[in-house]
Structure formats: structure tokens, C-alpha cells
Design a protein around this motif. Structure first.
Motif, short mmCIF file in Angstrom:
data_model
loop_
_atom_site.label_atom_id
_atom_site.label_comp_id
_atom_site.label_asym_id
_atom_site.label_seq_id
_atom_site.Cartn_x
_atom_site.Cartn_y
_atom_site.Cartn_z
N SER A 1 1.86 23.88 5.17
CA SER A 1 1.40 25.10 4.50
C SER A 1 1.24 24.85 3.01
CB SER A 1 2.39 26.24 4.75
OG SER A 1 3.69 25.90 4.30
N SER A 2 1.28 23.58 2.59
CA SER A 2 1.22 23.20 1.18
C SER A 2 0.01 22.33 0.91
CB SER A 2 2.50 22.44 0.81
OG SER A 2 2.33 21.65 -0.34
N VAL A 3 -0.76 22.66 -0.11
CA VAL A 3 -1.91 21.85 -0.49
C VAL A 3 -1.46 20.46 -0.93
CG1 VAL A 3 -3.73 21.56 -2.22
CG2 VAL A 3 -3.46 23.74 -1.03
N ALA A 4 -0.37 20.38 -1.68
CA ALA A 4 0.11 19.08 -2.15
C ALA A 4 0.51 18.19 -0.98
CB ALA A 4 1.29 19.28 -3.10
N HIS A 5 1.21 18.75 -0.01
CA HIS A 5 1.62 17.99 1.17
C HIS A 5 0.40 17.59 1.99
CE1 HIS A 5 4.17 17.82 5.10
NE2 HIS A 5 3.97 16.63 4.60
N LEU A 6 -0.58 18.47 2.10
CA LEU A 6 -1.82 18.15 2.80
C LEU A 6 -2.48 16.93 2.20
CD1 LEU A 6 -4.15 18.97 4.82
CD2 LEU A 6 -5.06 20.33 2.92
N ARG A 7 -2.53 16.88 0.88
CA ARG A 7 -3.16 15.74 0.21
C ARG A 7 -2.40 14.45 0.49
NH1 ARG A 7 -4.09 19.08 -5.44
NH2 ARG A 7 -6.03 20.13 -4.83
N GLU A 8 -1.08 14.53 0.53
CA GLU A 8 -0.28 13.34 0.86
C GLU A 8 -0.58 12.87 2.27
OE1 GLU A 8 3.78 14.37 0.28
OE2 GLU A 8 3.71 14.07 -1.91
N ASN A 9 -0.70 13.81 3.20
CA ASN A 9 -1.00 13.43 4.59
C ASN A 9 -2.34 12.73 4.70
OD1 ASN A 9 1.42 14.55 5.47
ND2 ASN A 9 0.49 16.49 6.09
N VAL A 10 -3.35 13.26 4.03
CA VAL A 10 -4.67 12.66 4.09
C VAL A 10 -4.66 11.27 3.44
CG1 VAL A 10 -7.07 12.88 3.31
CG2 VAL A 10 -5.87 14.87 4.24
N ALA A 11 -3.90 11.14 2.36
CA ALA A 11 -3.82 9.85 1.68
C ALA A 11 -3.22 8.77 2.56
CB ALA A 11 -3.01 9.99 0.39
N ALA A 12 -2.44 9.16 3.55
CA ALA A 12 -1.84 8.17 4.46
C ALA A 12 -2.89 7.34 5.17
CB ALA A 12 -0.95 8.88 5.49
N GLY A 13 -4.10 7.86 5.29
CA GLY A 13 -5.17 7.11 5.92
C GLY A 13 -5.55 5.85 5.16
N GLY A 14 -5.19 5.77 3.89
CA GLY A 14 -5.49 4.58 3.11
C GLY A 14 -4.39 3.56 3.09
N LEU A 15 -3.31 3.82 3.82
CA LEU A 15 -2.16 2.91 3.83
C LEU A 15 -2.29 1.96 5.01
CD1 LEU A 15 0.59 2.31 2.51
CD2 LEU A 15 1.61 3.90 4.14
N ARG A 16 -2.29 0.66 4.75
CA ARG A 16 -2.40 -0.34 5.80
C ARG A 16 -1.08 -1.08 5.92
NH1 ARG A 16 -5.40 1.47 8.88
NH2 ARG A 16 -5.76 -0.54 9.89
N LEU A 17 -0.47 -1.03 7.07
CA LEU A 17 0.81 -1.69 7.32
C LEU A 17 0.56 -3.15 7.71
CD1 LEU A 17 2.48 1.13 9.44
CD2 LEU A 17 2.64 0.77 6.97
N ASP A 18 1.22 -4.07 7.02
CA ASP A 18 1.05 -5.47 7.39
C ASP A 18 1.96 -5.82 8.56
OD1 ASP A 18 3.61 -5.89 6.35
OD2 ASP A 18 2.90 -6.80 4.49
N ALA A 19 1.89 -7.07 9.00
CA ALA A 19 2.62 -7.47 10.20
C ALA A 19 4.11 -7.30 10.05
CB ALA A 19 2.28 -8.93 10.55
N SER A 20 4.64 -7.58 8.87
CA SER A 20 6.08 -7.46 8.69
C SER A 20 6.53 -6.01 8.71
CB SER A 20 6.51 -8.14 7.38
OG SER A 20 5.82 -7.60 6.28
N ALA A 21 5.73 -5.11 8.13
CA ALA A 21 6.06 -3.69 8.17
C ALA A 21 6.01 -3.17 9.60
CB ALA A 21 5.12 -2.90 7.27
N LEU A 22 4.98 -3.57 10.32
CA LEU A 22 4.86 -3.15 11.72
C LEU A 22 6.03 -3.67 12.54
CD1 LEU A 22 1.04 -3.62 12.31
CD2 LEU A 22 2.28 -1.44 12.23
N GLN A 23 6.44 -4.91 12.30
CA GLN A 23 7.56 -5.48 13.04
C GLN A 23 8.83 -4.66 12.80
OE1 GLN A 23 8.70 -9.41 11.81
NE2 GLN A 23 10.12 -9.70 13.50
N ALA A 24 9.07 -4.29 11.56
CA ALA A 24 10.26 -3.51 11.24
C ALA A 24 10.22 -2.14 11.90
CB ALA A 24 10.39 -3.38 9.72
N LEU A 25 9.06 -1.48 11.84
CA LEU A 25 8.94 -0.13 12.41
C LEU A 25 8.97 -0.16 13.95
CD1 LEU A 25 6.26 1.25 9.95
CD2 LEU A 25 8.70 1.84 9.99
N ASN A 26 8.35 -1.16 14.52
CA ASN A 26 8.33 -1.24 15.98
C ASN A 26 9.72 -1.48 16.56
OD1 ASN A 26 5.57 -0.85 16.03
ND2 ASN A 26 5.07 -3.03 16.20
N ALA A 27 10.63 -1.99 15.73
CA ALA A 27 11.98 -2.26 16.20
C ALA A 27 12.85 -1.00 16.27
CB ALA A 27 12.65 -3.28 15.28
N LEU A 28 12.35 0.11 15.72
CA LEU A 28 13.15 1.34 15.73
C LEU A 28 13.36 1.86 17.16
CD1 LEU A 28 11.59 3.22 12.69
CD2 LEU A 28 13.81 2.10 12.81
#
Length: 310
Positions: free
Chosen positions: A283-310
């Protein structure tokens, strides 16, 4: 699905810092995904309207003007699909969407859900009789100001996930409404693989919307099956819902990438499979902008490995 925590720490140490992302950063998430049997083109980051209603998804928002502003900003940021339901409020989010955005842009797709109603005590009540489903479609049409609904998801019974019951009777009603021109495309929500297969024997299914996120991965096999079929998978509660995702590893990955944890969680979903469309709500414009900006974030192999282990 688990990997020893030590491996995750090793992976975290090798994550390469990235510049802070912005809503103007180009990424593959902006590429449209067109489901099989569907002529609607979805950018992979959409908007979920549920949080625009009042507390507990009941009644009007505290600040109606702010809710309208969020919807208008969503389109300014390039979002071209909105998820809603006439039982949000009830009627509140659809009426806000109409107030903010009608007449609608040609490229905007509004996806709605039927199959539940709200009780006067704010309860969530299954409503899947033929009469209830037809009434729900007409209520969505009225409150959105439409002659036909772009996509209607049948929200199958079960409050804690799919209950495995037959959904054939409900799909028969939706198929008839599609023949009548009131529905253009049919999707499913809160279903398992067997229910998806049952529905596909009766009509074309363009999307499936289920509970799925970084730490709730029960649909991994279903996502891969749908990807092979060209069917969109739309995770609800992509950021954990009413209890936001909490993870030390997620926080560390985000810090290493100069992003916030929820942006990383969305980026992980976008990289999980090409048919995943995310619909984070706010319900927040600022939060909405953060969510959309996530589309520009690319996770490299090491980040994916760490997250996939959760």
C-alpha cells in the motif's frame, strides 16, 4: 532441499558486490511472458492489490487517495498486470482499481479470483456452487467496469493449501462462462498437480497461482511441469505474506548485493523459472518502487547456492 549451513557461508563470502539497483535498471524481468493459449503479454513483475483493502483485507483503506496513487504509480513503473478479487474488502480493491485506472490501457491485464466469499464476521467462506461462481463473475465485471474478464482464477477450497478435491464441477461453470464471452482466460489457484491435470482435461489453463516463495517450495515439481507446458506460475505470498520472510542468509546475501532482503527474495523467484510471474503487494508507493527495482537484481551462482540451501 537442505545444504549444510557451512556451504552457505562459503558461498556468501564469494558473492560479488553489485551497484544499487533502481527502477530504471533494465533486466530480463521486463520481457513479456505470454502463456500458452493466451493472447495477453505479462511483464514478469506485476502487482497484487489485496493490501489496498483495510486491515485483515476488510473494509476500505485508511487513506483512499494513497491507495489510488499506488495503483497509478504501478502503471507508471511499467507494470501491466494486476491481481485482485472481488472478495477483497469485499469489493474494495476492484472499486479502487476502477477509480484509479478506468478506462484501462489496452496492455493492462486484470486477473481476478472467484471461489470464495467473505462472511460478515470477516471469515473466508468457500463459494463454488454454479450460482455463486456466476454471481462472482458478474460482481467482478460490475465493480471493475468491464464487459469481459481477462483472466479468472478459480480459487479451489482449502485454507491451508490444496485439499485435493475434484474441481471439475467448478471448471465446467467457468468453461461455460468463457463460451458466453464473460471470461477470456481461465486459471487456477490453491491447487495441486492432480487438480491441474483434471482442469486441463476440460479447458485450457493459462496460469496457476499457489503459495510459493524462497522458504516454501512445495511446488517445485509443479513449476517445472508448467514451465514445460508454457503455463504461467504466480506465487502468492512471494515475500512471506502477513509474516515477512526472515533469514540470516537472506539478509547477508542482500547486504552483500546492496539490496534489501525482499528484493533478493523477488529476484530469486524471477530466476527460479522463466514462467514465474511475481505479484508482490503493498500500500506504499516507496515499497512498490523497491519491488519493481528487484527486477534489475541478478543473483550470481554463489548467491543462488546460498539461497537454495535454505
Amino acid at each position: 532441499m537442505g545444504r549444510p549451513a557451512g556451504d552457505a557461508q562459503v558461498a556468501l563470502s564469494s558473492i560479488q558486490p553489485q551497484p544499487r539497483i533502481s527502477v530504471n535498471t533494465y533486466s530480463p524481468s521486463q520481457h513479456p511472458f505470454t502463456p500458452a493459449h493466451c493472447d495477453r503479454h505479462f511483464k514478469r513483475i506485476g502487482y497484487g492489490a489485496m493490501q489496498l483493502a483495510g486491515p485483515h483485507v476488510w473494509g476500505p483503506p485508511t487513506d483512499r487517495a494513497a491507495a489510488v496513487a499506488v495503483l497509478r504509480e504501478a502503471l507508471e513503473l511499467g507494470i501491466n498486470h494486476i491481481d485482485t478479487a472481488d472478495f477483497y474488502g469485499p469489493h474494495v480493491t476492484n472499486q479502487l482499481i476502477r477509480e484509479a485506472l478506468h478506462p484501462y490501457r489496452d496492455d493492462l491485464t486484470i486477473v481476478t479470483k472467484i471461489g470464495f466469499l467473505r462472511g460478515e464476521d470477516q471469515s473466508w467462506l468457500p463459494a463454488a456452487s454454479p450460482a455463486q461462481l456466476r454471481d462472482a463473475v458478474h460482481s467482478n465485471l460490475k465493480n471493475l467496469g468491464l464487459d469481459a474478464l481477462d483472466v479468472v482464477n478459480f480459487r479451489a477450497p482449502g485454507m491451508e493449501g490444496a485439499d485435493g478435491s475434484s474441481i471439475g464441477a467448478a471448471l465446467a461453470v467457468l468453461a461455460d462462462l468463457k463460451k458466453d464471452g464473460l471470461i477470456r482466460n481461465i486459471g487456477l489457484s490453491n491447487v495441486d498437480a492432480r487438480q491441474v491435470a483434471e482442469a486441463q482435461q476440460m479447458t485450457e489453463i493459462v496460469c496457476v497461482q499457489n503459495h510459493y516463495n524462497l522458504v516454501h517450495r512445495g511446488d517445485d515439481a509443479l513449476i517445472d511441469t508448467l514451465a514445460a507446458q508454457g503455463i504461467a506460475y504466480v506465487p502468492f505470498f512471494p515475500l512471506g505474506g502477513f509474516s515477512p520472510l526472515q533469514s540470516g542468509v537472506l539478509n547477508e546475501v542482500a547486504a552483500a548485493m546492496d539490496a534489501n532482503p525482499m528484493q533478493v527474495a523477488l529476484a530469486w523467484l524471477l530466476q527460479r523459472a522463466p514462467n514465474i510471474l511475481v505479484i508482490p503487494g503493498t500500500s506504499s508507493v516507496a515499497h512498490l518502487r523497491e519491488n519493481v527495482a528487484a527486477g534489475g537484481l541478478r543473483l550470481d551462482a554463489s548467491a543462488l547456492q546460498a539461497l537454495n540451501a535454505l
